[in-house]
Design a protein around this motif. Structure first.
Motif, PDB file in Angstrom:
ATOM      1  N   VAL A  21     -11.336  35.181  26.668  1.00 40.26           N
ATOM      2  CA  VAL A  21      -9.925  35.412  26.328  1.00 40.26           C
ATOM      3  C   VAL A  21      -9.213  36.098  27.486  1.00 40.26           C
ATOM      4  O   VAL A  21      -8.097  35.730  27.872  1.00 40.26           O
ATOM      5  N   GLY A  22      -9.861  37.111  28.043  1.00 41.81           N
ATOM      6  CA  GLY A  22      -9.260  37.831  29.160  1.00 41.81           C
ATOM      7  C   GLY A  22      -8.995  36.924  30.347  1.00 41.81           C
ATOM      8  O   GLY A  22      -7.936  36.992  30.983  1.00 41.81           O
ATOM      9  N   GLN A  23      -9.937  36.038  30.638  1.00 43.03           N
ATOM     10  CA  GLN A  23      -9.743  35.095  31.734  1.00 43.03           C
ATOM     11  C   GLN A  23      -8.562  34.181  31.450  1.00 43.03           C
ATOM     12  O   GLN A  23      -7.721  33.931  32.325  1.00 43.03           O
ATOM     13  N   TRP A  24      -8.505  33.662  30.224  1.00 39.42           N
ATOM     14  CA  TRP A  24      -7.408  32.741  29.905  1.00 39.42           C
ATOM     15  C   TRP A  24      -6.043  33.414  30.062  1.00 39.42           C
ATOM     16  O   TRP A  24      -5.123  32.854  30.660  1.00 39.42           O
ATOM     17  N   LEU A  25      -5.929  34.623  29.530  1.00 35.50           N
ATOM     18  CA  LEU A  25      -4.637  35.317  29.578  1.00 35.50           C
ATOM     19  C   LEU A  25      -4.233  35.684  31.003  1.00 35.50           C
ATOM     20  O   LEU A  25      -3.049  35.747  31.324  1.00 35.50           O
ATOM     21  N   ARG A  26      -5.227  35.878  31.875  1.00 33.97           N
ATOM     22  CA  ARG A  26      -4.911  36.185  33.278  1.00 33.97           C
ATOM     23  C   ARG A  26      -4.565  34.937  34.069  1.00 33.97           C
ATOM     24  O   ARG A  26      -3.711  34.970  34.944  1.00 33.97           O
ATOM     25  N   TRP A  27      -5.230  33.842  33.769  1.00 26.34           N
ATOM     26  CA  TRP A  27      -5.141  32.668  34.633  1.00 26.34           C
ATOM     27  C   TRP A  27      -4.096  31.643  34.213  1.00 26.34           C
ATOM     28  O   TRP A  27      -3.563  30.926  35.058  1.00 26.34           O
ATOM     29  N   ASP A  28      -3.817  31.531  32.925  1.00 21.69           N
ATOM     30  CA  ASP A  28      -2.925  30.460  32.461  1.00 21.69           C
ATOM     31  C   ASP A  28      -1.460  30.829  32.703  1.00 21.69           C
ATOM     32  O   ASP A  28      -0.975  31.852  32.209  1.00 21.69           O
ATOM     33  N   LYS A  29      -0.749  29.981  33.436  1.00 23.26           N
ATOM     34  CA  LYS A  29       0.671  30.222  33.700  1.00 23.26           C
ATOM     35  C   LYS A  29       1.580  29.276  32.919  1.00 23.26           C
ATOM     36  O   LYS A  29       2.796  29.289  33.113  1.00 23.26           O
ATOM     37  N   ASN A  30       0.986  28.486  32.044  1.00 21.18           N
ATOM     38  CA  ASN A  30       1.782  27.640  31.166  1.00 21.18           C
ATOM     39  C   ASN A  30       2.129  28.458  29.929  1.00 21.18           C
ATOM     40  O   ASN A  30       1.249  28.809  29.139  1.00 21.18           O
ATOM     41  N   PRO A  31       3.404  28.789  29.715  1.00 19.67           N
ATOM     42  CA  PRO A  31       3.757  29.676  28.603  1.00 19.67           C
ATOM     43  C   PRO A  31       3.375  29.134  27.232  1.00 19.67           C
ATOM     44  O   PRO A  31       3.049  29.903  26.326  1.00 19.67           O
ATOM     45  N   LYS A  32       3.386  27.818  27.073  1.00 14.54           N
ATOM     46  CA  LYS A  32       3.089  27.254  25.754  1.00 14.54           C
ATOM     47  C   LYS A  32       1.608  27.361  25.401  1.00 14.54           C
ATOM     48  O   LYS A  32       1.257  27.736  24.278  1.00 14.54           O
ATOM     49  N   THR A  33       0.729  27.015  26.348  1.00 11.96           N
ATOM     50  CA  THR A  33      -0.697  27.122  26.045  1.00 11.96           C
ATOM     51  C   THR A  33      -1.151  28.581  26.032  1.00 11.96           C
ATOM     52  O   THR A  33      -2.036  28.955  25.255  1.00 11.96           O
ATOM     53  N   LYS A  34      -0.548  29.401  26.845  1.00  7.74           N
ATOM     54  CA  LYS A  34      -0.895  30.821  26.825  1.00  7.74           C
ATOM     55  C   LYS A  34      -0.522  31.436  25.475  1.00  7.74           C
ATOM     56  O   LYS A  34      -1.280  32.230  24.893  1.00  7.74           O
ATOM     57  N   GLU A  35       0.628  31.021  24.950  1.00  5.91           N
ATOM     58  CA  GLU A  35       1.074  31.537  23.655  1.00  5.91           C
ATOM     59  C   GLU A  35       0.145  31.088  22.534  1.00  5.91           C
ATOM     60  O   GLU A  35      -0.085  31.821  21.571  1.00  5.91           O
ATOM     61  N   GLN A  36      -0.421  29.886  22.642  1.00 12.61           N
ATOM     62  CA  GLN A  36      -1.366  29.424  21.617  1.00 12.61           C
ATOM     63  C   GLN A  36      -2.555  30.373  21.508  1.00 12.61           C
ATOM     64  O   GLN A  36      -2.988  30.722  20.404  1.00 12.61           O
TER      65      GLN A  36
END
Length: 546
Positions: A21-36
């Protein structure tokens, strides 16, 4: 988005999941998938988070393919960036001239508003990763049929290529299809080695998200016009009766199933000398929702061909050709004398293609041509009709593992050894006429079917009647294929474990209804009983693929 979400490792209490989870929240810059992911975390949906983040996609028979959405096991901006970074690391190792030869990127018309994961965007991110490392990229400026990517890889002498597509899958899916310098899809060990490199390159590099590179980098080129022109010129190699085509009174209807095929099939028919096929207006233009069909797969038959069949009846057209959304597969239907439509199976069409391509070769061969140097290929789960034709006519037949990647690779080997391959197929309506593309190709196949029908018309024969003649000469080959959809890995595992231990441990089924089972070929484990059983009058062959 909630900026007050806690940071790893204090998110879920599960260390592995917290890390992911921590990796995803740091790395994803797409607001829609990050919000999911943030919403799942906020609502304590740990199982869903684990399913999405604690496993990764692997290469199947057609590359990486999954649903679009947030998670390391789904297709999205981040996983495509990670995959391309892994690709770069592996290509750098394999090709010292990577930065001279370049890389091809194509895409279809899929898209998903909820995650911004359109094929075009994913193609741009793929290009951006490579451009950021100084690799020349041939990025098509608009959607293209899947066969254009392997064709471009060969024509431009690139080291590899990627097509962003999920072909005929449901609208929620997308994929990442990789081609090697040969123009064939990657096989082992490349797939395994690329996955290792992906695992070693999961954190996005500084410029991997920089889509602006696609517009600003001098290393980006658009190969669309050049490749389309070359492809259509090469298409003439498998056109044998252009004068006849120019004169035919036959009409054809074409549906592109809301995908990429319309413009390219129109061009292919023109090359062959035909009038343009009549398009199904509701399905002519790209639509990522595939709004007029329950399933965007023409292999499903008459139920999904409804609009094209009704249009053909209205226009007095006897033959319908249907390309799937990325135009690498072809379905064909023909109106019969009793007013009913016959939708040909992939195996039936292969019988017609095999007869046609060999007949045309005989008509046009040079004086010193040797039939023993001629080859046709099919996957192991496909009809053996080509084997029967080869046995009678004297040419060679080979079968490969399922998946056109194996066919493409084997064709390349045969060609390098001076052999000529006329035709190859897989039963799931995938056909390859000639060898200027080393993957299945619905665009060229559509034009070849039209020429075949026009030729038979001059002999007062239909496609269905000619199929009967093929069977009468080479033997009847009957196949019945179907499938069940299951998305639960444990259930799939249990089904196959039962099949592999049916009567007792390590014993497969001996009967299928009223039929004795002749052979069982378990492609996953490598088990093959074909050398152990004797043929009987009522037998069948079973294949197990997991």
């Amino acid at each position: 988005m909630n900026s007050n979400l806690p940071c790893a490792p204090y998110l879920t209490g599960d260390p592995q999941l917290d890390t992911a989870v921590g990796q995803w929240l740091r790395w994803d810059k797409n607001p829609k998938t990050k919000e999911q992911i943030e919403n799942l975390l906020r609502n304590g949906m740990n199982k869903e988070l684990r399913d999405r983040l604690c496993c990764r996609m692997t290469f199947g028979t057609a590359g990486l393919r999954s649903a679009m959405g947030a998670g390391f096991c789904y297709i999205n901006d981040l996983t495509v960036i990670q995959s391309t970074q892994g690709m770069y690391k592996y290509l750098e190792r394999c090709f010292s001239d990577l930065k001279q030869r370049g890389f091809v990127v194509g895409y279809d018309t899929r898209g998903q508003v909820t995650s911004s994961c359109s094929s075009q965007r994913l193609a741009k991110l793929t290009a951006a990763v490579l451009l950021s490392k100084g690799v020349p990229v041939y990025l098509f400026s608009r959607y293209v049929p899947t066969p254009f990517v392997p064709y471009a890889v060969q024509e431009l002498k690139a080291v590899a290529g990627v097509m962003i597509t999920a072909s005929h899958n449901r609208k929620e899916d997308n994929g990442y299809k990789v081609y090697w310098e040969t123009g064939a899809q990657i096989t082992s060990p490349h797939d395994k080695e690329i996955l290792k490199c992906i695992e070693e390159s999961v954190e996005p590099w500084i410029d991997s998200w920089n889509e602006n590179l696609v517009d600003t980098s001098p290393l980006k080129q658009d190969p669309l016009q050049d490749i389309c022109t070359r492809y259509m010129e090469d298409l003439k190699k498998i056109c044998f009766h252009r004068e006849l085509n120019l004169q035919t009174s036959l009409k054809f209807v074409h549906t592109s199933f809301h995908g990429v095929g319309h413009d390219y099939v129109q061009l292919a028919f023109k090359v062959f000398g035909f009038k343009p096929p009549i398009p199904v207006p509701e399905q002519q233009d790209p639509d990522p929702d595939f709004s007029t069909v329950k399933c965007p797969n023409p292999e499903e038959g008459e139920s999904v061909l409804e609009l094209s069949l009704r249009l053909a009846e209205k226009e007095n057209a006897r033959v319908v050709v249907a390309t799937d959304p990325d135009a690498d597969r072809l379905a064909v239907a023909e109106l019969q004398g009793d007013g009913r439509w016959k939708v040909f199976t992939g195996n039936e069409l292969a019988a017609l293609f095999g007869w046609w391509m060999f007949d045309c070769w005989k008509e046009n061969k040079s004086q010193n041509a040797d039939v023993k140097n001629i080859y046709m290929l099919a996957t192991t789960v496909s009809s053996k009709i080509l084997k029967a034709i080869a046995h009678k006519e004297g040419f060679q037949f080979e079968e490969t593992l399922p998946g056109f990647k194996w066919i493409g690779s084997r064709i390349k080997e045969l060609m390098e050894n001076g052999k000529e391959v006329l035709f190859a197929f897989e039963e799931s309506i995938g056909f390859l006429c000639g060898t200027f593309v080393l993957d299945k190709d619905g665009v060229s196949a559509a034009a070849v079917v039209a020429e075949m029908a026009a030729y038979l018309e001059t002999r007062n024969l239909t496609l269905a009647q000619q199929l009967t003649k093929v069977y009468e000469r080479y033997g009847y080959h009957i196949s019945k294929t179907s499938y069940f959809l299951c998305y639960d890995p444990p259930t799939i595992k249990n089904i196959f474990e039962r099949l592999r231990n049916f009567h007792s441990p390590k014993e497969y089924p001996r009967y299928c209804g009223a039929f004795d089972i002749l052979h069982i070929r378990d492609i996953t484990t490598g088990y093959d009983s074909s050398q152990l059983n004797q043929k009987s009058p009522t037998t069948t062959t079973c294949y197990f693929i997991l």
